[in-house]
Design a protein around this motif. Structure first.
Motif, PDB file in Angstrom:
ATOM      1  N   SER A 143       0.837  -1.201   0.000  1.00 21.31           N
ATOM      2  CA  SER A 143       0.000   0.000   0.000  1.00 21.31           C
ATOM      3  C   SER A 143       0.876   1.257   0.000  1.00 21.31           C
ATOM      4  O   SER A 143       0.551   2.258  -0.669  1.00 21.31           O
ATOM      5  N   GLN A 144       1.979   1.220   0.719  1.00 22.14           N
ATOM      6  CA  GLN A 144       2.909   2.354   0.725  1.00 22.14           C
ATOM      7  C   GLN A 144       3.516   2.574  -0.653  1.00 22.14           C
ATOM      8  O   GLN A 144       3.722   3.722  -1.082  1.00 22.14           O
ATOM      9  N   ILE A 145       3.810   1.482  -1.373  1.00 21.13           N
ATOM     10  CA  ILE A 145       4.337   1.604  -2.737  1.00 21.13           C
ATOM     11  C   ILE A 145       3.333   2.316  -3.635  1.00 21.13           C
ATOM     12  O   ILE A 145       3.695   3.184  -4.434  1.00 21.13           O
ATOM     13  N   VAL A 146       2.063   1.951  -3.497  1.00 19.29           N
ATOM     14  CA  VAL A 146       1.009   2.611  -4.269  1.00 19.29           C
ATOM     15  C   VAL A 146       0.964   4.096  -3.935  1.00 19.29           C
ATOM     16  O   VAL A 146       0.915   4.958  -4.831  1.00 19.29           O
ATOM     17  N   ASP A 147       0.991   4.431  -2.642  1.00 19.09           N
ATOM     18  CA  ASP A 147       0.928   5.830  -2.222  1.00 19.09           C
ATOM     19  C   ASP A 147       2.135   6.616  -2.727  1.00 19.09           C
ATOM     20  O   ASP A 147       2.013   7.771  -3.153  1.00 19.09           O
ATOM     21  N   GLN A 148       3.314   5.998  -2.664  1.00 13.04           N
ATOM     22  CA  GLN A 148       4.530   6.663  -3.142  1.00 13.04           C
ATOM     23  C   GLN A 148       4.463   6.910  -4.643  1.00 13.04           C
ATOM     24  O   GLN A 148       4.887   7.966  -5.129  1.00 13.04           O
ATOM     25  N   ALA A 149       3.931   5.953  -5.377  1.00 12.03           N
ATOM     26  CA  ALA A 149       3.798   6.122  -6.825  1.00 12.03           C
ATOM     27  C   ALA A 149       2.867   7.287  -7.155  1.00 12.03           C
ATOM     28  O   ALA A 149       3.158   8.110  -8.032  1.00 12.03           O
ATOM     29  N   LEU A 150       1.766   7.380  -6.423  1.00 11.36           N
ATOM     30  CA  LEU A 150       0.819   8.466  -6.662  1.00 11.36           C
ATOM     31  C   LEU A 150       1.410   9.813  -6.258  1.00 11.36           C
ATOM     32  O   LEU A 150       1.242  10.815  -6.955  1.00 11.36           O
ATOM     33  N   ALA A 151       2.138   9.843  -5.125  1.00  7.37           N
ATOM     34  CA  ALA A 151       2.727  11.089  -4.638  1.00  7.37           C
ATOM     35  C   ALA A 151       3.794  11.622  -5.579  1.00  7.37           C
ATOM     36  O   ALA A 151       3.978  12.838  -5.708  1.00  7.37           O
ATOM     37  N   SER A 152       4.491  10.719  -6.260  1.00  5.78           N
ATOM     38  CA  SER A 152       5.557  11.135  -7.171  1.00  5.78           C
ATOM     39  C   SER A 152       5.049  11.432  -8.575  1.00  5.78           C
ATOM     40  O   SER A 152       5.828  11.769  -9.466  1.00  5.78           O
ATOM     41  N   GLY A 153       3.740  11.291  -8.763  1.00  9.81           N
ATOM     42  CA  GLY A 153       3.170  11.526 -10.079  1.00  9.81           C
ATOM     43  C   GLY A 153       3.326  10.348 -11.019  1.00  9.81           C
ATOM     44  O   GLY A 153       2.965  10.416 -12.188  1.00  9.81           O
ATOM     45  N   ARG A 154       3.874   9.233 -10.503  1.00  5.79           N
ATOM     46  CA  ARG A 154       4.087   8.040 -11.330  1.00  5.79           C
ATOM     47  C   ARG A 154       2.882   7.124 -11.164  1.00  5.79           C
ATOM     48  O   ARG A 154       2.956   6.058 -10.576  1.00  5.79           O
ATOM     49  N   GLN A 155       1.765   7.582 -11.702  1.00  2.94           N
ATOM     50  CA  GLN A 155       0.524   6.827 -11.512  1.00  2.94           C
ATOM     51  C   GLN A 155       0.605   5.465 -12.189  1.00  2.94           C
ATOM     52  O   GLN A 155       0.093   4.486 -11.683  1.00  2.94           O
TER      53      GLN A 155
END
Length: 321
Positions: A143-155
């Motif tokens: 779940s953290q990986i998903v959140d990090q991807a979204l936060a970095s704009g790497r949807q």
């Protein structure tokens, strides 16, 4: 609207189960025969896997545990800020809880954390709870990986999800598919993956999903009809989450000859599911007797790096991912 569709799919199968879906009547008959031939006498154990059904049973235990109540709801406890969530989790009726878990991702995350803390508190005396806690920790980490991807704009246009085969692939696939998100978990099964789809896929809303799942169901003697129902439900949920292209990687050949004989039939069932693009990697990796080819052999269940580089990566690149 899409969220409502997926919630409806999940709650329907939990309450009633899904009918076995197929194309023509003749095709349905042949698939039914195939299932009957494969059906084992023993169903798989579910206690070590977080599922929508399982959390209802665990919730009753958590609600009775005074240690958990104190941990979350004493004024100076470490988790006092989450007391309201804990009380809501333990007081909702089953239908309300399932609906909230399926629609409220923040609530789902907090419930996974509560379940994790409970399992951790029992892990010292209960190996099953230790294994369960480890699996939940992986869910939270993904779940953290998903959140990090979204936060970095790497949807990400593509999510790679599944069991240990997909988890291992992350080490080789990230360099090849840098815009993708990898959320494989070792040991994952169809029932536990359903539990995390809304967060690990739905939050990203990718165009493509590539899956490697149901091998552990097969190896743990889950009933074939139940596996296929959950496979179909996974596809229905992914569609309701807006996924346009659903790619399902075939189960690989195994090192054990007896177990390996059942794999082609399982792959035939996967390939039969409407809305799935079936990716046959079995043919390129199998020896003439159906076991894993010597050059790709790993530990008998998992294959080696060469198989990923020779078979998986070219197969995925051919899709334009």
């Amino acid at each position: 609207m899409k969220q409502v569709k997926w919630v409806s799919s999940v709650l329907t199968v939990l309450a009633l189960g899904l009918p076995f879906l197929s194309g023509s009547a003749a095709h349905a008959s042949s698939l039914s025969d195939l299932i009957n031939q494969l059906e084992g006498k023993t169903s798989c154990q579910t206690s070590n896997y977080p599922t929508f059904d399982g959390i209802l049973k665990r919730r009753a235990l958590i609600a009775k545990d005074k240690g958990m109540l104190y941990y979350y709801c004493l004024p100076n406890s470490p988790m006092a800020a989450n007391c309201a969530t804990f009380l809501e989790f333990t007081s909702l009726n089953n239908a309300q809880l399932q609906m909230k878990l399926a629609t409220d991702l923040a609530f789902w995350t907090q419930v996974v954390t509560i379940d994790y803390n409970y399992a951790l508190s029992k892990a010292g005396k209960n190996p099953a709870e230790a294994k369960y806690a480890m699996f939940l920790s992986m869910i939270l980490q993904r779940s953290q990986i998903v959140d990090q991807a979204l936060a970095s704009g790497r949807q990400g246009e593509t999510v790679f999800i599944g069991d240990s085969l997909m988890h291992i692939f992350e080490a080789y696939g990230q360099a090849e598919f840098p815009k993708s998100v990898f959320v494989g978990i070792g040991g994952d099964r169809t029932d536990s993956m359903l539990y995390r789809l809304a967060y690990h896929v739905g939050k990203i809303r990718p165009k493509n999903v590539v899956m490697s799942i149901s091998g552990n169901d097969f190896l743990q003697s889950c009933k074939t009809q139940d596996i296929q129902k959950r496979r179909i439900l996974i596809v229905n949920v992914l569609k309701s989450l807006g996924v346009q292209n659903i790619y399902w990687v075939s189960l690989p050949p195994l090192g054990d000859k007896k177990a390996a004989q059942g794999i082609p039939a399982q792959n035939a069932l996967i390939a039969s599911i409407p809305g799935v693009t079936y990716l046959d990697t079995w043919t390129a990796m199998a020896a003439p007797d159906g076991t894993i080819a010597p050059q790709y052999k790993g530990d008998g269940i998992h294959f080696n790096e060469q198989a990923y580089r020779d078979v998986w990566i070219p197969k995925f690149k051919a899709l334009g991912l």
